[in-house]
Enzyme design. Structure first.
Site, PDB file in Angstrom:
ATOM      1  N   HIS A  14       0.861  -1.199   0.000  1.00  0.00           N
ATOM      2  CA  HIS A  14       0.000   0.000   0.000  1.00  0.00           C
ATOM      3  C   HIS A  14       0.889   1.238   0.000  1.00  0.00           C
ATOM      4  CE1 HIS A  14      -3.877   1.979   1.811  1.00  0.00           C
ATOM      5  NE2 HIS A  14      -3.175   2.858   1.110  1.00  0.00           N
ATOM      6  N   HIS A  16       1.316   4.867  -2.360  1.00  0.00           N
ATOM      7  CA  HIS A  16       0.957   5.765  -3.466  1.00  0.00           C
ATOM      8  C   HIS A  16       2.234   6.468  -3.912  1.00  0.00           C
ATOM      9  CE1 HIS A  16      -3.376   5.303  -2.650  1.00  0.00           C
ATOM     10  NE2 HIS A  16      -2.978   5.218  -1.385  1.00  0.00           N
ATOM     11  N   HIS A 194      -9.544   0.836  -1.373  1.00  0.00           N
ATOM     12  CA  HIS A 194      -9.510   1.477  -0.067  1.00  0.00           C
ATOM     13  C   HIS A 194     -10.916   1.391   0.533  1.00  0.00           C
ATOM     14  CE1 HIS A 194      -5.738   2.962  -1.510  1.00  0.00           C
ATOM     15  NE2 HIS A 194      -5.584   3.875  -0.576  1.00  0.00           N
ATOM     16  N   GLU A 197     -11.497   3.043   6.180  1.00  0.00           N
ATOM     17  CA  GLU A 197     -10.539   3.977   6.805  1.00  0.00           C
ATOM     18  C   GLU A 197     -11.364   5.098   7.428  1.00  0.00           C
ATOM     19  OE1 GLU A 197      -6.828   6.952   5.617  1.00  0.00           O
ATOM     20  OE2 GLU A 197      -8.253   6.324   4.074  1.00  0.00           O
ATOM     21  N   ASP A 275       1.804   4.011   2.876  1.00  0.00           N
ATOM     22  CA  ASP A 275       0.755   4.843   2.293  1.00  0.00           C
ATOM     23  C   ASP A 275       1.330   6.011   1.484  1.00  0.00           C
ATOM     24  OD1 ASP A 275      -1.821   5.605   1.692  1.00  0.00           O
ATOM     25  OD2 ASP A 275      -2.373   6.185   3.715  1.00  0.00           O
ATOM     26  N   ASP A 276       1.484   7.171   2.123  1.00  0.00           N
ATOM     27  CA  ASP A 276       2.054   8.373   1.491  1.00  0.00           C
ATOM     28  C   ASP A 276       3.181   8.872   2.399  1.00  0.00           C
ATOM     29  OD1 ASP A 276      -0.098   9.112  -0.761  1.00  0.00           O
ATOM     30  OD2 ASP A 276      -1.181   8.491   1.037  1.00  0.00           O
TER      31      ASP A 276
END
Length: 334
Positions: A14, A16, A194, A197, A275-276
């Site tokens: 996961h 991005h 996704h 969340e 994630d980011d």
């Protein structure tokens, strides 16, 4: 335990790629492409990374993506992430990219794809990091836009393993994208999404049933539904959890409240991901360290995050066996 975590082989499911854009590289690309950034310095930009929720993050995330213009930009972005993977002992990564973030700005799909894919090839040949590429649809845009993106991807289908669904979860439930996901499956893509969340546990159920996803990205709100939780355990459905992201976006107030270790101990196939990472303060090792600091674990429990990720990845059974052996060999030394 820090040394064990640093050396532990890791698999990221996961990530991005646009969210790995560090402020220093953003300024470098802005200068290269003659684009103004409304901040005086990389340090000032970093100070802006204080978010109240997912949307407040997305606003600055899409602004940052504006500096990405050429194939070389996407190559440099991806290579910078892969170098961090090497430092964190990530042996395999499955990377999300958001074509609509760029095609809506007039950047050609192939420009985005070619830069990222070229870097992934170098990452495998020179850094020894295997990878897959997953194309995400932006859920705040229309399904028609997603269908158009799917059609643009078809010439590159042999190099894109699957499709995903990201961006604002609230107000954009899975059923909005049932048709395009069916089309993606017919085209031969695997599917992820996704869910759970910001949105409720029902979004996880709908993603499994309507979008036929192989794994759920985030999914931490599964605990709100006992029947769903039991299903996830029984079916060994992977959840690609992003601990530091969840804290930064106020899904949990602090890491001690995070449920990832509780889920692991219940038998849910949870995995740790970044994630980011540029925006949320940490890559893979940082996330492992933060979770273990709040919830001290055994060597085997920490390794289980990687074993779950190997099992939940889209690599061949042969590669899965090889990576499992690598992890177990590492653990046996401790």
């Amino acid at each position: 335990m820090t040394a064990f975590i640093q050396g532990l082989p890791k698999v990221e499911l996961h990530l991005h790629i646009e969210g790995s854009l560090e402020p220093e590289l953003a300024f470098e690309l802005a200068k290269r492409n003659n684009i103004d950034i409304p901040y005086e310095s990389p340090e000032a930009l970093k100070l802006a990374y204080e978010f109240e929720d997912l949307q407040s993050f997305l606003d600055i995330y899409y602004q940052g993506a504006n500096v990405l213009q050429s194939e070389q930009d996407f190559y440099d972005l991806t290579m910078a992430y892969l170098v961090r993977c090497k430092q964190d002992n990530v042996i395999h990564t499955e990377i999300f990219f958001d074509p609509q973030t760029h095609t809506d700005r007039g950047i050609a799909f192939e420009t985005v794809f070619n830069g990222i894919h070229r870097a992934l090839d170098v990452g495998e040949s020179e850094l020894g990091i295997s990878s897959h590429l997953i194309m995400c649809f932006l859920r705040h845009l229309s399904e028609e836009s997603a269908i158009d993106t799917l059609e643009q991807s078809l010439p590159f289908k042999d190099k894109i393993i699957g499709v995903g669904l990201d961006s604002s979860e609230l107000g954009h439930p899975p059923e909005k994208f049932t048709r395009v996901f069916n089309m993606a499956v017919e085209a031969g893509y695997l599917t992820v999404a996704h869910a759970g969340e910001e949105g409720p546990a029902q979004n996880i159920i709908d993603s499994l049933e309507m979008l036929k996803v192989s794994r759920v990205d985030h999914g931490v709100r599964c605990v709100e539904d006992d029947k769903l939780l039991a299903r996830l355990i029984e079916e060994k459905t992977p959840l690609t959890v992003c601990p530091l992201s969840n804290i930064k976006l106020c899904v949990f107030d602090d890491m001690k409240q995070h449920n990832i270790v509780e889920l692991l101990r219940k038998g849910v196939a949870v995995t740790i991901n970044s994630d980011d990472p540029s925006y949320f303060g940490g890559y893979m090792t940082d996330n492992f360290l933060a979770v273990n600091e709040a919830h001290p674990m055994t060597h085997q429990e920490l390794a289980q995050f990687t074993l779950n990720a190997i099992e939940g990845s889209f690599i061949s059974d042969e590669m899965k066996n090889r990576y499992r052996e690598q992890v177990m060999d590492y653990v046996s030394k401790f």
